[in-house]
Design an enzyme around this catalytic site. Structure first.
Site, PDB file in Angstrom:
ATOM      1  N   CYS A 128       0.686  -1.140   0.132  1.00 59.72           N
ATOM      2  CA  CYS A 128      -0.130   0.207   0.285  1.00 59.72           C
ATOM      3  C   CYS A 128       0.736   0.897  -0.184  1.00 59.72           C
ATOM      4  O   CYS A 128       0.789   2.449  -0.831  1.00 59.72           O
ATOM      5  CB  CYS A 128      -1.295   0.212   0.964  1.00 59.72           C
ATOM      6  SG  CYS A 128      -0.046  -0.183   2.688  1.00 59.72           S
ATOM      7  N   HIS A 240      -3.009   6.613   5.104  1.00 60.08           N
ATOM      8  CA  HIS A 240      -1.653   6.537   4.799  1.00 60.08           C
ATOM      9  C   HIS A 240      -1.164   8.176   4.741  1.00 60.08           C
ATOM     10  O   HIS A 240      -1.679   8.536   3.595  1.00 60.08           O
ATOM     11  CB  HIS A 240      -0.929   5.439   4.385  1.00 60.08           C
ATOM     12  CG  HIS A 240      -0.637   4.148   4.963  1.00 60.08           C
ATOM     13  ND1 HIS A 240      -1.773   3.942   6.429  1.00 60.08           N
ATOM     14  CD2 HIS A 240      -0.772   2.992   4.845  1.00 60.08           C
ATOM     15  CE1 HIS A 240      -1.743   2.635   6.686  1.00 60.08           C
ATOM     16  NE2 HIS A 240      -0.800   1.665   5.843  1.00 60.08           N
TER      17      HIS A 240
END
Length: 337
Positions: A128, A240
């Site tokens: 990711c 994130h």
């Protein structure tokens, strides 16, 4: 076309259901697979009730054209032969095959054509943090080759799964109640804390997560780019963030960089310091793009740029990226319809 989700009960599996429905992915049938613990659970997809089947060795994938797998590296390795034996295209969200030379590692905004060369029938979805970063690096790479990157990540609890999000919520509640804090999903209490470790440490002092960013970026971008990462777990629930510094072969101005970001596929610029406009995970959870802000010239290097980016790692960092790969294959006539 017949599609399967392997690991349907997990956080990414559930996101697959949402993303496929939102994007109206063309299929005739959707089949859900999971572990023995998940088998029998029922989920809704476009008004239809789908029951999770137990993933077993056998011929369940004989007539399935495409399988999204997100059940962990061990499961992907164990069942890859069963899934691909009859020609199913396997888009795998685990770390099992990412660095295998005969498995393409694909981010559609960066290297979509790599997905066409898949001798084992497997396409790997990158980590990711890597996906988010390379989407942002690509428009700068088109201006001038990027020599090196220093990146610090600020990774939300959701990166460790739905149970980790629940634990963070519970930790805050326990603190308010004056109770002993439950610590199971992370090495330390995450509430009111930062943990400068994501994944286990390797012999060179970097964690596996940090080394993924180094190795995967080079493979995706077909580049000699050097990446030095520090990955940190932060008490955000979802999405994130990354602080990125890069060095290019020639100086790239802030204006050039901003224009490139604004024109880039999958990137949204949020960069107005005077109005306190910059990307933040609180407001970008559930969003598809990579959001870029705080774009500025590096003060110590004329060839340096710095910027901040935020992206929902369950969507673009996992399920959405995999679905975008499948959409690309459809457009290119690489999948049955």
């Amino acid at each position: 076309m017949k599609v399967a989700i392997v690991g349907a009960s997990g956080a990414v599996g559930q996101e697959f259901l949402r993303v496929l429905a939102e994007r109206d992915f063309p299929m005739d049938e959707l089949v859900l697979f999971g572990s023995s613990r998940s088998a029998g659970r029922v989920y809704e997809y476009k008004g239809r009730a789908l029951t999770v089947k137990e993933l077993t060795h056998g011929d369940d994938f004989r007539d399935i054209d495409l399988a999204f797998t997100s059940a962990g590296a061990g499961t992907s390795k164990e069942f890859a032969a069963d899934i691909t034996r009859f020609g199913t295209v396997m888009i795998d969200n685990s770390s099992a095959f990412r660095m295998d030379a005969d498995v393409p590692l694909v981010v559609p905004e960066v290297n979509p054509a790599d997905a066409k060369v898949r001798p084992r029938g497997i396409i790997a979805n990158p980590n990711c943090t890597t996906i988010q970063m390379v989407v942002a690096l690509k428009p700068i790479e088109t201006l001038s080759h990027i020599r090196r990157v220093h990146v610090s990540t600020y990774q939300a609890a959701s990166g460790a799964g739905a149970a980790a999000m629940d634990e963070l919520r519970e930790q805050y509640a326990q603190i308010v109640r004056g109770e002993q804090v439950t610590v199971e999903k992370f090495a330390y209490q995450l509430a009111y804390n930062l943990i400068p470790q994501v994944d286990v440490f390797t012999d060179n002092g970097y964690t596996k997560e940090e080394m993924k960013m180094y190795n995967e970026t080079r493979k995706i971008m077909h580049s000699d780019i050097s990446v030095s990462a520090t990955c940190v777990r932060v008490p955000a629930l979802r999405a994130h963030s990354e602080s990125i510094w890069l060095e290019t072969e020639r100086p790239v101005t802030v204006a050039e960089a901003r224009r490139a970001f604004e024109a880039a596929e999958g990137v949204v610029v949020m960069d107005n310091p005077a109005e306190k406009l910059y990307p933040m995970p609180l407001f970008l959870s559930g969003k598809d793009p990579v959001h870029v802000g705080r774009i500025r010239q590096d003060l110590s290097n004329p060839n340096g740029l710095a910027f901040w980016c935020v992206s929902d790692q369950i969507r673009k960092g996992a399920a959405l990226n995999a679905v975008q790969i499948a959409e690309y294959l459809l457009r290119e006539g690489e999948l049955a319809r």
